[in-house]
Scaffold this active site. Structure first.
Site, short mmCIF file in Angstrom:
data_model
loop_
_atom_site.label_atom_id
_atom_site.label_comp_id
_atom_site.label_asym_id
_atom_site.label_seq_id
_atom_site.Cartn_x
_atom_site.Cartn_y
_atom_site.Cartn_z
N TYR A 169 0.84 -1.19 0.00
CA TYR A 169 0.00 0.00 0.00
C TYR A 169 0.88 1.25 0.00
O TYR A 169 0.59 2.22 -0.69
CB TYR A 169 -0.94 0.01 1.21
CG TYR A 169 -1.94 -1.12 1.18
CD1 TYR A 169 -3.02 -1.08 0.30
CD2 TYR A 169 -1.82 -2.21 2.02
CE1 TYR A 169 -3.94 -2.11 0.27
CE2 TYR A 169 -2.74 -3.24 1.98
CZ TYR A 169 -3.80 -3.19 1.10
OH TYR A 169 -4.71 -4.22 1.06
N ASN A 213 -12.32 -1.21 -5.33
CA ASN A 213 -12.10 -1.59 -6.72
C ASN A 213 -13.33 -2.30 -7.28
O ASN A 213 -13.67 -3.39 -6.82
CB ASN A 213 -10.87 -2.50 -6.81
CG ASN A 213 -10.57 -2.97 -8.21
OD1 ASN A 213 -11.18 -2.55 -9.17
ND2 ASN A 213 -9.61 -3.87 -8.31
N CYS A 215 -6.11 -5.94 -7.74
CA CYS A 215 -5.91 -5.45 -6.38
C CYS A 215 -5.41 -6.54 -5.43
O CYS A 215 -4.87 -6.23 -4.38
CB CYS A 215 -7.17 -4.78 -5.85
SG CYS A 215 -8.63 -5.82 -5.91
N HIS A 216 -5.56 -7.81 -5.82
CA HIS A 216 -5.02 -8.88 -5.00
C HIS A 216 -3.49 -8.84 -4.95
O HIS A 216 -2.89 -9.42 -4.05
CB HIS A 216 -5.49 -10.26 -5.51
CG HIS A 216 -5.07 -10.55 -6.91
ND1 HIS A 216 -5.77 -10.06 -8.01
CD2 HIS A 216 -4.03 -11.26 -7.41
CE1 HIS A 216 -5.17 -10.47 -9.11
NE2 HIS A 216 -4.11 -11.19 -8.77
N GLU A 263 -0.80 -16.99 -9.32
CA GLU A 263 0.28 -16.23 -9.95
C GLU A 263 1.66 -16.59 -9.39
O GLU A 263 2.65 -15.94 -9.71
CB GLU A 263 0.01 -14.72 -9.78
CG GLU A 263 -1.25 -14.28 -10.50
CD GLU A 263 -1.42 -12.77 -10.54
OE1 GLU A 263 -0.44 -12.04 -10.27
OE2 GLU A 263 -2.55 -12.32 -10.83
#
Length: 159
Positions: free
Chosen positions: A96, A119, A127-128, A154
Site C-alpha cells: 500500500y 475496486n 488489487c489482490h 500467480e
C-alpha cells in the site's frame, strides 16, 4: 455511478473457488463480483462471451493479462490508485505504501487501502497484488480465500 444506474447485462464464470460474476454495458466491463453468481436470461453479447472466456482462462492459469474494455466511474484519487495497481505485473506485488508513493501521496497508505478496497473490477484491476507492509496478505474485498487463491495462481507466496 452505481451499477444499477446504467443498463447492464450480467453473466458468470464458475470456478473451483466459486462463481465470478461480471456486468457489461455492451461496450465495457463495468463490475466484477467474486463469490456471487448473477446471470441474465438474455443472449450474451460478443463482449460477454469474450469477458467470460478471458476470466475463465485467467482463473485456470492460462491467461496473464486481460484485454477487455473497462470504464470504471471513480473519484480522482481512487482512479489514480487503481491505475497504479493496474500496472503491477502478473506474479508481482506492491505494498500500500509503494502505491501511495507511486501516486504522489507518500503518507496516504491507508487511503490507498480504502481505494483498493473499493475496486469495482477485481481481477481486471489486480488489487489482490497489493499487500500490507512486510508482505502480509492484508485484506481483500472478495475475502482472504480468494486473495490467497489468486496470489497462488500467480506463483506468489504470502503469509
Amino acid at each position: 455511478m452505481p451499477p444499477e444506474s446504467y443498463p447492464v447485462r450480467w453473466d458468470s464464470v464458475d470456478t473451483s473457488t466459486g462463481p465470478v460474476s461480471f456486468a457489461t454495458d455492451g461496450r465495457h466491463v463495468r463490475l466484477v463480483l467474486l463469490g456471487r453468481e448473477r446471470r441474465d436470461d438474455t443472449r450474451p453479447t460478443p463482449l460477454d462471451r469474450e469477458a467470460r472466456r478471458q476470466l475463465a482462462a485467467y482463473l485456470a492459469g492460462r491467461l496473464r493479462e486481460f484485454d477487455l474494455p473497462v470504464a470504471p466511474d471513480l473519484p480522482r484519487f481512487t482512479g489514480a490508485v487503481l491505475e497504479a495497481v493496474a500496472r503491477i505485473p502478473y506474479g508481482e506485488t506492491r505494498s500500500y505504501g509503494e502505491i501511495a508513493r507511486a501516486v504522489g501521496s507518500p503518507k496516504a497508505a491507508r487511503a490507498v487501502g480504502q481505494a483498493v478496497g473499493s475496486n469495482p473490477l477485481p481481477l481486471l484491476i489486480p488489487c489482490h497484488r497489493v499487500l500490507a507492509a512486510g508482505g502480509r496478505i492484508g485484506g481483500f474485498g472478495g475475502g482472504l480465500p480468494w486473495k490467497r487463491f489468486l496470489l497462488g495462481l500467480e506463483g506468489i507466496s504470502a503469509p
